[in-house]
Scaffold this motif. Structure first.
Motif, mmCIF file in Angstrom:
data_model
loop_
_atom_site.group_PDB
_atom_site.id
_atom_site.type_symbol
_atom_site.label_atom_id
_atom_site.label_comp_id
_atom_site.label_asym_id
_atom_site.label_seq_id
_atom_site.Cartn_x
_atom_site.Cartn_y
_atom_site.Cartn_z
ATOM 1 N N ARG A 281 0.756 -1.215 -0.096
ATOM 2 C CA ARG A 281 0.047 -0.014 0.110
ATOM 3 C C ARG A 281 0.739 1.382 0.144
ATOM 4 O O ARG A 281 0.437 2.226 -0.711
ATOM 5 C CB ARG A 281 -0.963 0.132 1.030
ATOM 6 C CG ARG A 281 -1.859 1.146 1.270
ATOM 7 C CD ARG A 281 -2.913 1.078 2.305
ATOM 8 N NE ARG A 281 -3.801 2.339 2.313
ATOM 9 C CZ ARG A 281 -4.651 2.483 1.631
ATOM 10 N NH1 ARG A 281 -5.059 1.555 0.547
ATOM 11 N NH2 ARG A 281 -5.478 3.648 1.657
ATOM 12 N N VAL A 282 2.021 1.110 0.721
ATOM 13 C CA VAL A 282 2.758 2.468 0.707
ATOM 14 C C VAL A 282 3.403 2.726 -0.455
ATOM 15 O O VAL A 282 3.729 3.685 -0.935
ATOM 16 C CB VAL A 282 3.720 2.178 1.831
ATOM 17 C CG1 VAL A 282 5.080 3.423 1.558
ATOM 18 C CG2 VAL A 282 3.243 2.319 3.243
ATOM 19 N N ALA A 284 2.238 1.954 -3.487
ATOM 20 C CA ALA A 284 1.102 2.113 -4.250
ATOM 21 C C ALA A 284 0.354 3.394 -4.123
ATOM 22 O O ALA A 284 0.036 4.250 -5.243
ATOM 23 C CB ALA A 284 -0.213 1.336 -4.163
ATOM 24 N N GLN A 285 0.519 4.214 -3.030
ATOM 25 C CA GLN A 285 0.135 5.469 -2.704
ATOM 26 C C GLN A 285 1.106 6.437 -3.292
ATOM 27 O O GLN A 285 2.400 6.743 -2.769
ATOM 28 C CB GLN A 285 -0.111 5.631 -1.217
ATOM 29 C CG GLN A 285 -1.437 4.931 -0.635
ATOM 30 C CD GLN A 285 -2.408 5.622 -1.448
ATOM 31 O OE1 GLN A 285 -2.646 6.560 -1.585
ATOM 32 N NE2 GLN A 285 -3.579 4.830 -1.109
ATOM 33 N N LYS A 286 0.907 7.114 -4.315
ATOM 34 C CA LYS A 286 2.017 8.245 -4.905
ATOM 35 C C LYS A 286 1.855 9.604 -3.890
ATOM 36 O O LYS A 286 2.890 10.207 -4.252
ATOM 37 C CB LYS A 286 1.502 8.546 -6.253
ATOM 38 C CG LYS A 286 1.706 7.242 -7.190
ATOM 39 C CD LYS A 286 1.383 7.772 -8.649
ATOM 40 C CE LYS A 286 1.431 6.518 -9.615
ATOM 41 N NZ LYS A 286 0.984 6.882 -10.960
ATOM 42 N N LYS A 287 1.197 9.604 -3.370
ATOM 43 C CA LYS A 287 0.926 10.863 -2.546
ATOM 44 C C LYS A 287 2.369 11.013 -1.283
ATOM 45 O O LYS A 287 2.744 11.888 -1.013
ATOM 46 C CB LYS A 287 -0.362 11.174 -1.717
ATOM 47 C CG LYS A 287 -0.677 10.004 -0.719
ATOM 48 C CD LYS A 287 -1.843 10.303 0.101
ATOM 49 C CE LYS A 287 -2.283 9.321 1.071
ATOM 50 N NZ LYS A 287 -3.710 9.620 1.702
ATOM 51 N N TYR A 288 2.868 9.779 -1.117
ATOM 52 C CA TYR A 288 3.750 9.654 0.106
ATOM 53 C C TYR A 288 4.973 10.291 -0.454
ATOM 54 O O TYR A 288 5.435 9.822 -1.712
ATOM 55 C CB TYR A 288 3.917 8.320 0.666
ATOM 56 C CG TYR A 288 2.696 7.840 1.204
ATOM 57 C CD1 TYR A 288 2.200 8.526 2.412
ATOM 58 C CD2 TYR A 288 2.164 6.545 1.162
ATOM 59 C CE1 TYR A 288 0.924 8.088 3.093
ATOM 60 C CE2 TYR A 288 1.087 5.823 1.813
ATOM 61 C CZ TYR A 288 0.420 6.948 2.768
ATOM 62 O OH TYR A 288 -0.487 6.350 3.427
ATOM 63 N N GLU A 292 8.152 9.689 4.230
ATOM 64 C CA GLU A 292 6.897 9.193 4.821
ATOM 65 C C GLU A 292 7.178 7.684 4.346
ATOM 66 O O GLU A 292 6.653 6.755 5.213
ATOM 67 C CB GLU A 292 5.624 9.969 4.169
ATOM 68 C CG GLU A 292 5.527 11.123 4.776
ATOM 69 C CD GLU A 292 4.575 12.170 3.806
ATOM 70 O OE1 GLU A 292 4.089 12.900 4.375
ATOM 71 O OE2 GLU A 292 4.467 11.764 2.621
ATOM 72 N N ARG A 293 7.332 7.277 3.250
ATOM 73 C CA ARG A 293 7.388 5.664 2.746
ATOM 74 C C ARG A 293 8.365 5.409 3.581
ATOM 75 O O ARG A 293 8.198 4.097 4.123
ATOM 76 C CB ARG A 293 7.828 5.865 1.400
ATOM 77 C CG ARG A 293 6.777 6.364 0.470
ATOM 78 C CD ARG A 293 7.445 6.213 -1.140
ATOM 79 N NE ARG A 293 6.649 7.037 -2.173
ATOM 80 C CZ ARG A 293 5.762 6.358 -2.838
ATOM 81 N NH1 ARG A 293 5.322 5.117 -2.878
ATOM 82 N NH2 ARG A 293 5.001 7.158 -3.747
#
Length: 339
Positions: A281-282, A284-288, A292-293
């Motif tokens: 999930r980390v 897959a989330q491009k906003k991070y 943060e990742r």
């Protein structure tokens, strides 16, 4: 106060005062706790003698710290390569942490010197040195400040376009603790890091030569102590316990408290599944952003795989503080996109 007035009157850099104060308190910590009851200190105090005697640390037994748990060397080879000179010269491997923190402060100063006013930057650097429980980390000989130093050396070298030193520092960052290797894909997300790796891959791989050496010397012992033991005796019955995991700040300890009769195999399967979900999930989330990742994955691995002791959270705090300095700085630059 008299000492501070003397330094200010003679226009001596405030950071020099901060470092002197930090060094004084650090040595006070070492003198006040010459032999803390913790396996990390015992192992790193003794590994230097084994190296000098020609003994393979991954085939050796160390003094027992905790009842019912035999000490073994569970870290990657460069950890003792870095700490052994400090043990041999000063008689205490923890001096390596003091050295690493001083280098980290100097790196942070170089990175942020154009982003803050001098007095504000000195205050932040002092905060870094005196983060809560920083002297607890020093007392117990946890490697996290040393590993963080190599991350800062990597980052600073990237800023200065020093490709070879950047790649070597990155390789060294991964050469202390095996669980950090789970973070390597994060660095590959950055195009500049990928470019540097392609051109200077040998400098990145140089620190891993020691790993290959110790695998050749004793493959079963090295692999069992460094990698297989991380996944618990349920999968590898021969793996020796590395620490009293029943007091860890981890998911597994929490579940056992709520469901004391849960089978160990089920607990590990649940932990691995949850870790996998978080990891995917980390990514897959491009906003991070990178930091943060980095923090989420490192936290998830430690928390779900029973490795969450206080130093794990302190390690995360170092990176969050690094990120905080960026967020508070003026004169935003493109290099901030990396973190």
């Amino acid at each position: 106060m008299v000492l501070s007035y003397f330094f200010i009157k003679n226009k001596i850099d405030l950071l020099f005062i901060i470092l002197l104060f930090y060094i004084a308190l650090s040595f006070w910590t070492l003198i006040g706790s010459p032999k803390p009851l913790v396996d990390t200190f015992d192992v790193f105090r003794e590994v230097a003698g084994k190296i000098i005697s020609g003994v393979n640390p991954y085939s050796a037994d160390f003094s027992r710290t905790y009842a019912g748990i035999d000490n073994h060397f569970h870290y990657l080879p460069f950890s003792f390569v870095f700490t052994t000179p400090f043990m041999l010269i000063f008689g205490d491997p923890r001096i390596a942490i003091i050295f690493a923190n001083i280098v980290s402060v100097l790196c942070l100063r170089k990175i942020f010197m154009d982003r803050f006013e001098k007095k504000d930057l000195n205050l932040l650097l002092a905060t870094f040195l005196f983060l809560p429980r920083s002297f607890y980390i020093l007392e117990h000989m946890y490697l996290d400040p040393i590993i963080f130093m190599f991350f800062l050396l990597f980052y600073f070298s990237m800023l200065k376009k020093k490709r070879r030193f950047a790649m070597m520092s990155l390789g060294l960052f991964f050469s202390f603790k095996q669980n950090l290797l789970i973070l390597f894909p994060l660095f590959l997300l950055n195009s500049l890091v990928r470019q540097y790796l392609k051109k200077e891959i040998l400098f990145f791989l140089m620190p891993f030569a020691l790993i290959i050496l110790f695998i050749i010397l004793n493959p079963p012992s090295f692999l069992m102590l460094t990698f297989l033991s991380m996944f618990g005796a349920v999968f590898y019955p021969g793996a020796p316990k590395s620490t009293p995991t029943h007091i860890a700040l981890s998911f597994q300890v929490f579940i056992r408290y709520v469901f004391p009769n849960i089978k160990t195999a089920y607990l590990y399967v649940i932990s691995i599944l949850l870790l996998t979900v978080v990891y995917l999930r980390v990514f897959a989330q491009k906003k991070y952003r990178f930091i943060e990742r980095f923090a989420l994955i490192l936290f998830a691995f430690g928390y779900f795989m029973h490795l969450s002791f206080f130093n794990q959270y302190y390690f995360l705090a170092l990176f969050y503080f690094f990120n905080f300095m960026f967020e508070q700085s003026s004169g935003q630059k493109k290099d901030q996109s990396f973190i």
